[in-house]
Motif scaffolding. Sequence first.
Motif, PDB file in Angstrom:
ATOM      1  N   GLY A  74       0.811  -1.209   0.000  1.00 24.77           N
ATOM      2  CA  GLY A  74       0.000   0.000   0.000  1.00 24.77           C
ATOM      3  C   GLY A  74       0.846   1.261   0.000  1.00 24.77           C
ATOM      4  N   ALA A  75       1.909   1.285   0.812  1.00 19.63           N
ATOM      5  CA  ALA A  75       2.782   2.452   0.863  1.00 19.63           C
ATOM      6  C   ALA A  75       3.494   2.671  -0.464  1.00 19.63           C
ATOM      7  CB  ALA A  75       3.804   2.286   1.989  1.00 19.63           C
ATOM      8  N   GLN A  76       3.876   1.583  -1.123  1.00 19.32           N
ATOM      9  CA  GLN A  76       4.548   1.693  -2.416  1.00 19.32           C
ATOM     10  C   GLN A  76       3.622   2.324  -3.453  1.00 19.32           C
ATOM     11  OE1 GLN A  76       5.911  -2.065  -3.934  1.00 19.32           O
ATOM     12  NE2 GLN A  76       6.622  -1.213  -5.872  1.00 19.32           N
ATOM     13  N   ILE A  77       2.373   1.932  -3.456  1.00 18.57           N
ATOM     14  CA  ILE A  77       1.413   2.495  -4.399  1.00 18.57           C
ATOM     15  C   ILE A  77       1.168   3.977  -4.102  1.00 18.57           C
ATOM     16  CG2 ILE A  77      -1.018   2.454  -5.071  1.00 18.57           C
ATOM     17  CD1 ILE A  77      -0.930  -0.560  -4.911  1.00 18.57           C
ATOM     18  N   ALA A  78       0.929   4.302  -2.833  1.00 16.33           N
ATOM     19  CA  ALA A  78       0.610   5.685  -2.467  1.00 16.33           C
ATOM     20  C   ALA A  78       1.784   6.621  -2.741  1.00 16.33           C
ATOM     21  CB  ALA A  78       0.209   5.751  -0.998  1.00 16.33           C
TER      22      ALA A  78
END
Length: 299
Positions: A74-78
Amino acid sequence: MTDVDTGGGDRLALAVLTQYRMTTTEQMHRLIAPGVRIEQTRRRMAKLRSEGLVDRITLPQAGRLRAWFPTSYGAQIAAEWPELRGRRLPRMVSDPTAARLRSGHTLTVTETALTFIEDARRIGDLCRPLDWIPEVYHPLGGGEAVIPDALMYYARGTTAGDGTMLRAFVEVDRATMGPERLGAKLGAYSRLHSYTPTPFAGHRRTATQGPVQEEWRRHYPLFPRLLFVLDGTGPTGIKTRLDALQGAAKASEQPLFFHTVPILTAALADLRNSGPSAPVWHPVLGPDCAVPWTWSPRQ
């Protein structure tokens, strides 16, 4: 699930969670969707979890309270989104155990953010959830750095069309460190105020480049005000910490910093009860008076 916005609402929730590192369901609801029922936020977080973008822990000492944090995925996408691009995101927790061990301080910082964001909504100023940026890195040279708990952007008077921008470094102290260590943070900020990077060896500056300036001027037109939010102790402990900050300010060899940069302290309980715009803050060099956080030494 038909009433869950799968576009903007989900995106904002993941962006906020990535930037803040952790929130409870209630905190997330107050940040991104205070005008709807909290069940909608619960469904949104459950949906993001089913997609592998966020995960949660249960805090047994807080009435089985759930706290959410972004997964690495999730952090990578955001981090690729424009609203977060270019920001040095805080280090992410990698698993529920790591999240639990960091939950106390992280959730208190999130709660501090909410006092400003909700107060701004109430009085017609502008401080959006992504205007609160935890752990912004400011180098001091020699491998040292100042990393405030948060950097806040806050626009005053947006309803009236003024929009004066204020910036603040926020330090949240939960009485987990001694008063002397808290006071030592003032020394680090005063060094940041005067820190000028040393040019690389062999690098010559041209006349058009002008003189070397303090590092912070590359990012801010004015040095951000410094706000200490105190929690985890009673009135006596808060006074002890205020005395430590006052002593550090008086002993400093850089009086210009303390007479030009607003440095204020307040109890988190007062921010919750009265709002940060109320006169609940005490200037480090004048702790007997109470002022709003927008106060300046030049007033």
